[in-house]
Design an enzyme around this catalytic site. Structure first.
Site, short mmCIF file in Angstrom:
data_model
loop_
_atom_site.label_atom_id
_atom_site.label_comp_id
_atom_site.label_asym_id
_atom_site.label_seq_id
_atom_site.Cartn_x
_atom_site.Cartn_y
_atom_site.Cartn_z
N ARG A 237 0.85 -1.18 0.00
CA ARG A 237 0.00 0.00 0.00
C ARG A 237 0.89 1.23 0.00
NH1 ARG A 237 -3.46 -2.77 -1.52
NH2 ARG A 237 -5.52 -3.19 -0.65
N GLU A 266 -2.81 7.37 -4.76
CA GLU A 266 -3.19 6.74 -6.03
C GLU A 266 -4.68 6.82 -6.31
OE1 GLU A 266 -1.89 2.64 -5.09
OE2 GLU A 266 -4.00 2.06 -5.21
N HIS A 298 -0.91 -0.31 -9.66
CA HIS A 298 -1.60 -1.27 -8.79
C HIS A 298 -2.09 -2.49 -9.59
CE1 HIS A 298 -3.66 -1.34 -4.63
NE2 HIS A 298 -3.57 -2.58 -5.08
P1 NAD Z 1 -1.60 -10.94 5.21
O1 NAD Z 1 -2.66 -10.41 6.10
O2 NAD Z 1 -1.57 -12.39 4.89
O3 NAD Z 1 -0.16 -10.56 5.82
C1 NAD Z 1 0.15 -9.32 6.35
C2 NAD Z 1 1.28 -9.56 7.34
O4 NAD Z 1 1.76 -8.28 7.78
C3 NAD Z 1 0.86 -10.35 8.58
O5 NAD Z 1 1.71 -11.46 8.79
C4 NAD Z 1 0.99 -9.33 9.70
O6 NAD Z 1 1.36 -9.91 10.95
C5 NAD Z 1 2.08 -8.44 9.15
N1 NAD Z 1 2.18 -7.16 9.83
C6 NAD Z 1 1.24 -6.47 10.51
N2 NAD Z 1 1.77 -5.36 11.03
C7 NAD Z 1 3.07 -5.34 10.67
C8 NAD Z 1 4.14 -4.45 10.93
N3 NAD Z 1 3.98 -3.34 11.66
N4 NAD Z 1 5.35 -4.74 10.42
C9 NAD Z 1 5.53 -5.86 9.67
N5 NAD Z 1 4.56 -6.75 9.41
C10 NAD Z 1 3.33 -6.48 9.90
O7 NAD Z 1 -1.68 -10.05 3.89
P2 NAD Z 1 -1.19 -10.48 2.43
O8 NAD Z 1 -2.27 -11.19 1.72
O9 NAD Z 1 0.18 -11.05 2.50
O10 NAD Z 1 -1.11 -9.02 1.76
C11 NAD Z 1 -0.15 -8.05 2.19
C12 NAD Z 1 -0.56 -6.70 1.66
O11 NAD Z 1 -0.43 -6.71 0.22
C13 NAD Z 1 -2.04 -6.38 1.88
O12 NAD Z 1 -2.23 -5.76 3.13
C14 NAD Z 1 -2.36 -5.45 0.75
O13 NAD Z 1 -2.22 -4.12 1.23
C15 NAD Z 1 -1.30 -5.74 -0.30
N6 NAD Z 1 -1.83 -6.25 -1.56
C16 NAD Z 1 -1.49 -5.61 -2.72
C17 NAD Z 1 -1.93 -6.08 -3.94
C18 NAD Z 1 -1.56 -5.41 -5.25
O14 NAD Z 1 -2.17 -5.69 -6.30
N7 NAD Z 1 -0.55 -4.54 -5.27
C19 NAD Z 1 -2.75 -7.21 -3.98
C20 NAD Z 1 -3.07 -7.86 -2.79
C21 NAD Z 1 -2.61 -7.37 -1.58
#
Ligand code: NAD
Length: 333
Positions: A237, A266, A298
């Site tokens: 994000r 964005e 994105h």
């Molecule tokens: P997820 O919920 O499986 O994993 C997120 C991880 O971040 C968790 O393990 C959590 O403990 C950890 N976390 C929380 N706070 C934290 C901190 N302060 N420091 C470090 N780690 C921390 O999520 P995911 O499915 O792996 O997705 C991750 C991110 O990717 C989503 O939150 C979303 O914003 C982004 N995303 C982007 C796209 C894209 O098209 N660009 C698509 C899907 C998801």
């Protein structure tokens, strides 16, 4: 359920129409982005289906409630664009798609690392113009480099695994909720303090969600902790990076290269064709001006597999809400 589908793109409508559960809900596909004004278009619908840059803030939710909407179905994982507290007060259910294809995003993140490290984007343009000089295209091997993964959920863990097992990088990770078993299996080593990762990583890849505690995780104070010549990739994000601080660190050469699939403002630009119009965001324009910054709009999630999975899970989530069943993908405040 009658569902008002905001910010429709043709590839999404195609995926929903082709899903196994297509037809169980009556969907009105709208091109409009959800906001307090467009929310009125949901009149006569039971639910809205929204994407990352639709705004389900308190004001919008109030209008949706008046329009008779009982559910907000996010066709994405992140839910930072929904005021969950207000949704709960209004008894509007919020459901999401927590995992559709973590592979899609992880593979894209690795591709982005390769692009900025090996300069594919510059080579592409150069060769098309008949310029076969290699000066300025020198990269470095990934093998043996230290990669810092911030957030080892579904996507971060996979990204780390590809880099560790495939490229033989030394992969470090920081996560307040570590998953030691999967990390060991993926060849990832946790650090207990984020600063240790920032100090050691040649490449940093962001994979944590955007929350108050993670907003501007990379900022004017934390950039100087990173290694001189660090490479940063963000497919999570935009708000995780203080863009002005990033620009300062690109200008002074501390950050060597950047790949961004997301940008903190964005919402005003992404998922729309703005070609032929003036870009009013001077910060984004400054980012675009750097030769060592690679930006995409994105698109990390955008694969056939991910779109099919998003469509099917969203339709099932809506059925759960319709039938008053507990939904495993419900989001609570
Ligand atoms: P997820 O919920 O499986 O994993 C997120 C991880 O971040 C968790 O393990 C959590 O403990 C950890 N976390 C929380 N706070 C934290 C901190 N302060 N420091 C470090 N780690 C921390 O999520 P995911 O499915 O792996 O997705 C991750 C991110 O990717 C989503 O939150 C979303 O914003 C982004 N995303 C982007 C796209 C894209 O098209 N660009 C698509 C899907 C998801």
């Amino acid at each position: 359920m009658k569902v008002a589908f905001f910010s429709t793109k043709e590839y999404e409508a195609d995926a929903f129409k082709g899903a196994p559960s297509a037809g169980i809900h009556e969907i009105t596909y709208l091109p409009h982005r959800l906001d307090p004004v467009t929310a009125r278009l949901a009149q006569g619908h039971d639910a809205v289906c929204i994407f990352v840059n639709d705004a389900a803030d308190a004001e919008t939710l109030d209008v949706l409630k008046q329009a008779g909407v009982k559910a907000v179905a996010l066709r994405c994982a992140g839910y930072n664009n929904v005021d969950l507290k207000r949704a709960e007060e209004l008894e509007i259910a919020v459901v999401r798609v927590p995992a559709y294809s973590p592979e899609a995003v992880a593979e894209f993140a690795v591709g982005m690392i390769m692009t900025v490290v090996r300069k594919y984007h510059k080579a592409y343009n150069r060769v098309r113009e008949g310029n076969f000089l290699l000066s300025g295209l020198v990269g470095f091997n990934l093998q043996g480099k230290t990669v810092g993964i911030i957030g080892t959920g579904k996507i971060g863990m996979l990204t780390g695994r590809i880099l560790s097992r495939g490229f033989r990088c030394n992969v470090l990770a920081y996560d307040p909720y570590p998953n030691k078993v999967d990390a060991d299996e993926a060849g990832i080593t946790y650090v207990s303090d984020l600063k240790d990762l920032l100090k050691q990583a040649d490449i940093i890849s962001l994979h944590c969600p955007l929350m108050d505690s993670t907003r501007y995780l990379l900022n004017a104070e934390t950039f100087p902790l990173t290694k001189e010549g660090v490479v940063i990739v963000n497919t999570s994000r935009g708000g995780l990076i203080e863009t002005n601080a990033l620009i300062q660190n690109l200008k002074n050469g501390h950050v060597a290269a950047v790949g961004l699939d997301v940008y903190e403002r964005e919402g005003e630009y992404f998922f729309r064709d703005g070609s032929g119009t003036i870009m009013h965001d001077d910060v984004f324009s400054r980012l675009l001006s750097f030769y060592n910054v690679f930006l995409t709009g994105h698109q990390a999630f955008l694969t056939n597999e991910a779109l099919s999975s998003i469509a099917q899970t969203t339709l099932e989530n809506l059925s759960n809400v319709e039938q008053g069943e507990a939904c495993k993908n419900a989001v609570k405040g």
